[in-house]
Structure formats: C-alpha cells, structure tokens
Design a protein around this motif. Structure first.
Motif, PDB file in Angstrom:
ATOM      1  N   ARG A 168       2.354   8.007   3.878  1.00 44.28           N
ATOM      2  CA  ARG A 168       1.964   9.388   4.162  1.00 44.28           C
ATOM      3  C   ARG A 168       0.472   9.556   3.922  1.00 44.28           C
ATOM      4  O   ARG A 168      -0.119   8.853   3.107  1.00 44.28           O
ATOM      5  CB  ARG A 168       2.755  10.378   3.316  1.00 44.28           C
ATOM      6  CG  ARG A 168       2.575  10.189   1.836  1.00 44.28           C
ATOM      7  CD  ARG A 168       3.566  11.082   1.080  1.00 44.28           C
ATOM      8  NE  ARG A 168       3.511  10.777  -0.335  1.00 44.28           N
ATOM      9  CZ  ARG A 168       2.740  11.411  -1.207  1.00 44.28           C
ATOM     10  NH1 ARG A 168       1.982  12.406  -0.813  1.00 44.28           N
ATOM     11  NH2 ARG A 168       2.755  11.075  -2.466  1.00 44.28           N
TER      12      ARG A 168
ATOM     13  N   ASP B  32       3.677   9.591  10.412  1.00 45.02           N
ATOM     14  CA  ASP B  32       4.040  10.803  11.167  1.00 45.02           C
ATOM     15  C   ASP B  32       3.378  12.012  10.504  1.00 45.02           C
ATOM     16  O   ASP B  32       3.499  12.192   9.283  1.00 45.02           O
ATOM     17  CB  ASP B  32       5.556  10.945  11.162  1.00 45.02           C
ATOM     18  CG  ASP B  32       6.055  12.146  11.947  1.00 45.02           C
ATOM     19  OD1 ASP B  32       5.220  12.904  12.499  1.00 45.02           O
ATOM     20  OD2 ASP B  32       7.279  12.309  12.033  1.00 45.02           O
ATOM     21  N   PRO B  33       2.683  12.849  11.266  1.00 45.62           N
ATOM     22  CA  PRO B  33       2.066  14.048  10.675  1.00 45.62           C
ATOM     23  C   PRO B  33       3.067  14.935   9.957  1.00 45.62           C
ATOM     24  O   PRO B  33       2.704  15.673   9.047  1.00 45.62           O
ATOM     25  CB  PRO B  33       1.450  14.767  11.863  1.00 45.62           C
ATOM     26  CG  PRO B  33       1.280  13.728  12.914  1.00 45.62           C
ATOM     27  CD  PRO B  33       2.380  12.730  12.684  1.00 45.62           C
ATOM     28  N   ALA B  34       4.335  14.856  10.327  1.00 45.06           N
ATOM     29  CA  ALA B  34       5.349  15.655   9.663  1.00 45.06           C
ATOM     30  C   ALA B  34       5.577  15.196   8.219  1.00 45.06           C
ATOM     31  O   ALA B  34       6.189  15.900   7.421  1.00 45.06           O
ATOM     32  CB  ALA B  34       6.667  15.592  10.438  1.00 45.06           C
ATOM     33  N   ALA B  35       5.079  13.997   7.872  1.00 39.28           N
ATOM     34  CA  ALA B  35       5.243  13.483   6.506  1.00 39.28           C
ATOM     35  C   ALA B  35       4.267  14.129   5.532  1.00 39.28           C
ATOM     36  O   ALA B  35       4.372  13.928   4.333  1.00 39.28           O
ATOM     37  CB  ALA B  35       5.039  11.972   6.508  1.00 39.28           C
TER      38      ALA B  35
ATOM     39  N   PRO C 178       4.107  20.103   2.479  1.00 38.32           N
ATOM     40  CA  PRO C 178       4.025  21.471   3.004  1.00 38.32           C
ATOM     41  C   PRO C 178       2.794  22.181   2.439  1.00 38.32           C
ATOM     42  O   PRO C 178       2.294  21.803   1.374  1.00 38.32           O
ATOM     43  CB  PRO C 178       5.329  22.113   2.528  1.00 38.32           C
ATOM     44  CG  PRO C 178       5.732  21.315   1.333  1.00 38.32           C
ATOM     45  CD  PRO C 178       5.230  19.912   1.572  1.00 38.32           C
TER      46      PRO C 178
END
Length: 160
Positions: free
Chosen positions: A120, A151-154, A157
């Motif tokens: 990440r 993955d940018p989703a990793a 938040p």
C-alpha cells in the motif's frame, strides 16, 4: 545535466527503467551503488573482540569487503547492460543514505525506488535510508515503485 539512479539489490531494475523512460538522451547517467560498512565492521569487531588480535591476516572483514565489492561490480554491470546507453558506474562505501545525498549534489534528477511495504502507498513504503534521501536530496527526486503500484483503493480512508 546528470541523472543519478540509486542501484540497490531488489529495486535496481525499476530505477534503470525509469531512467530509460524519463532521462533525456543527452543527459549524463550515473549508476550509483553504496556498500554499507555494517557486515565488515561486525566481522572485524567480532574477530578482534572474541578471537584476539594476534592474527590480523585472518581478519574476516577483508574477504567480506572483497565479496561486497565483487557483488557491487556485478550489480552495476547488470544495471548498465539494462540501461543500454553510456553511463558512469560508481560504487561507494559508507552509510547509504549519506552517500546518496552527497552524490546527488548538483544532479538534475535522482531516481530511487520504494523499498518498504509494497502492499500500500504511504510512509511505510519507504525504508529508513530511502526516507532520509527523499527528505534531504539536494535535487529533484523521482520515486518509483519496484513493481506494479498497489491498488489506489488500498489507501487508508480519509480522517474523520
């Protein structure tokens, strides 16, 4: 202008590929490897402390330094072959982060790769020496992933 690629086992290919992709053909390229003194110093200290100093010709640090120099030479030769353009090969000995920052003085660009957690993005994707170089480099830095970027989703938040 000079473009420097920091050649480190495990990440050097990504740095060389980045130089091929981003460095103008008329720029000089310096492939820099730094051999840290830790292994030889530890061997020398253990030999001197535990086994005495009566036989300096048996100092285990001497063959370790020779092996490190040979490994660095092979690594730089492989990087030069992959680069496929003229380059200056430089192997230094010392604290890697300090030697890289010193070598980057006056460079147009320093290319280095993330060497920490590759799963990440974020501060943990940089090891301590790389973090130091990113923070103290006296020139622009191109920081590359040594493999596919996560993955940018990793990414964590946003804060609440």
């Amino acid at each position: 202008m000079t473009v420097i690629a920091w050649i480190v086992e495990g990440t050097w290919a990504a740095c060389v590929d980045a130089v091929r992709a981003h460095a103008p053909r008329d720029d000089d390229v310096l492939l820099l490897h730094v051999t840290g003194p830790e292994a030889a110093d530890a061997a020398r200290g253990a030999y001197a402390g535990l086994l005495g100093r009566s036989r300096p010709d048996r100092d285990p640090a001497v063959p370790l330094e020779s092996l490190a120099a040979s490994a660095a030479e092979r690594l730089l030769a492989g990087a030069a072959a992959r680069l496929d353009r003229p380059a200056i090969l430089l192997d230094r000995t010392g604290r890697p982060e300090r030697e890289v920052v010193s070598a980057a003085e006056g460079a147009a660009l320093l290319v280095l790769a993330r060497d920490g957690d590759r799963t990440r993005p974020g501060p943990h994707s940089l090891g301590p020496a790389t973090r130091f170089v990113v923070d103290h480099a006296p020139c622009p830095v191109l920081l590359v992933w040594p493999g596919p970027a996560p993955d940018p989703a990793a990414a964590p938040p946003p804060p609440a």
